[in-house]
Design a protein around this motif. Sequence first.
Motif, PDB file in Angstrom:
ATOM      1  N   LEU A  47       0.816  -1.219   0.000  1.00 45.43           N
ATOM      2  CA  LEU A  47       0.000   0.000   0.000  1.00 45.43           C
ATOM      3  C   LEU A  47       0.848   1.267   0.000  1.00 45.43           C
ATOM      4  N   THR A  48       2.093   1.161   0.456  1.00 46.09           N
ATOM      5  CA  THR A  48       2.954   2.340   0.570  1.00 46.09           C
ATOM      6  C   THR A  48       4.313   2.047  -0.055  1.00 46.09           C
TER       7      THR A  48
ATOM      8  N   VAL B 224       0.115   6.174   2.473  1.00 41.91           N
ATOM      9  CA  VAL B 224      -0.767   5.551   1.496  1.00 41.91           C
ATOM     10  C   VAL B 224      -1.294   6.644   0.558  1.00 41.91           C
TER      11      VAL B 224
ATOM     12  N   TYR C 266      -3.753   8.179  -2.061  1.00 40.24           N
ATOM     13  CA  TYR C 266      -5.160   7.999  -2.371  1.00 40.24           C
ATOM     14  C   TYR C 266      -5.521   8.841  -3.584  1.00 40.24           C
TER      15      TYR C 266
ATOM     16  N   SER D 151      -3.627  11.634   0.733  1.00 40.32           N
ATOM     17  CA  SER D 151      -2.871  10.530   1.339  1.00 40.32           C
ATOM     18  C   SER D 151      -3.180  10.433   2.825  1.00 40.32           C
TER      19      SER D 151
ATOM     20  N   GLN E  87      -7.816  -1.527  -3.327  1.00 39.68           N
ATOM     21  CA  GLN E  87      -8.426  -0.221  -3.581  1.00 39.68           C
ATOM     22  C   GLN E  87      -9.696  -0.048  -2.749  1.00 39.68           C
TER      23      GLN E  87
ATOM     24  N   LYS F 221      -8.638   0.844   0.741  1.00 37.48           N
ATOM     25  CA  LYS F 221      -8.255   2.258   0.868  1.00 37.48           C
ATOM     26  C   LYS F 221      -9.494   3.152   0.897  1.00 37.48           C
TER      27      LYS F 221
ATOM     28  N   TRP G  51     -10.359   5.539   4.024  1.00 39.62           N
ATOM     29  CA  TRP G  51     -10.489   6.969   3.794  1.00 39.62           C
ATOM     30  C   TRP G  51     -11.854   7.477   4.310  1.00 39.62           C
TER      31      TRP G  51
END
Length: 333
Positions: A182-183, A204, A206, A211, A321, A324, A328
Motif C-alpha cells: 500500500l505504501t 498511502v 489515495y 494521502s 483499492q 483504501k 479513507w
Amino acid sequence: MTEGNFVDYVKMTVSSGNGGKGSVHLHREKYITKGGPDGGDGGRGGHIILRGNKNLWTLLNYKVQRHFKAGHGEHGSKGRSTGADGEDVFMDVPLGTVVRNTETNEIVLEVTEHGEEVILLKGGLGGRGNWHFKSSTNQTPRYAQPGLPGEEMQITLELKVLADVGLVGFPNAGKSTLLSVLTSAKPKIADYEFTTLKPNLGIVKYRDFQSFVMADIPGIIEGAAEGKGLGHYFLRHIERNATLLFLIPADSKDIGKEYRILLNELKRYNPELIDKERFVVISKSDMLDDELIAEMSAELDKDLDGATYMFISSVAQQGLQELKDKLWQQLNN
C-alpha cells in the motif's frame, strides 16, 4: 529507516541555568564621589525547551547524548546594566513525543504540533541589583539579591507514533506485507513471528493526490498488556492512531477468537482504545474460493460481533483499492 535507527524510548538528565547575581555598586565619577547605588540585575538562566519537528521520526539524536544543560545568567554590573540571559537549549523532538518524570513516572508534557515550543524547565531568575533597594532611610544599600538556581530533572522521552491507521494483529499476520504493497515503505518481511521489532510508517497514496499515514505495529500476543512478548514496548504506539485495522489471516484456526483476544489486550492496556474506529481485514484470502468466502462470511457475521470486515490479498493485490476507500471514509467521517 532501519530498525536499529528507530529509537522511541530514551532516559536523560536535563538542567536549566542559574540566574545571575545582582550587582552591588555605587556610582562613582571624577566629580561624583558619593553617587547613589547603580548595581544592575542579573540575567535569567537558560530554559530547556522542547520543539516539535514534523521531519523527525525517531529519538535517535538523543541515544548518545544523555545530559543537556542550559547556560547560566551573567551577573549584573554597574550603571544598572543587566547581565545577559543564559543560553536556552532547544531539543527538537518528533511529533507524538511524551515527556515523563523518570522518578514519579508522571507525564510532564506532550509535543504534538510542528513548531510547538514548550518550556520543560525554566531557568532561574536573575537577582535584583542594589539600586532596587534604595529608600529614604537607606540611601546606599550595600546588598543585592543572588540569582535563583536552575532546575534539574531526570526525564524519559517516549515516542508514540502519529499515524492515521494502525495495523493490529498477531505476529506473522501479514501486516508488513500489506504496508509494503500500500505504501513505499520497505519493512522487513519473513515467514516467522516477530519479524517486525519496531513500528514502520508508510504513506498511502489515495485519489486526487490525497494521502494518509499507516503504521505497522509489532505483533500482539495474548498477555501483551502485562508485558509479554514485546508488551508495552509497542502498545503505546496504537494510542495515537485514529483508526485501528485488525489484520487476521484467512488460514487462522478461529478468526473470531483471534479478534476477541486482540480486542481484549487493547482494552486491558487502555480501555479508551476500544472506542476508536476499527475495521477487520481477513488477509491471505487468495487461497479461498467464492464458495468458501461465502461460508466464512456467514460465520464472521456472528463471530465478529457486528464489526465491519472484508477479504483481501496483499500478494495477489485483491481488494486493496476497496480497502483504501473504506479507510479513507472512516478517517473522514
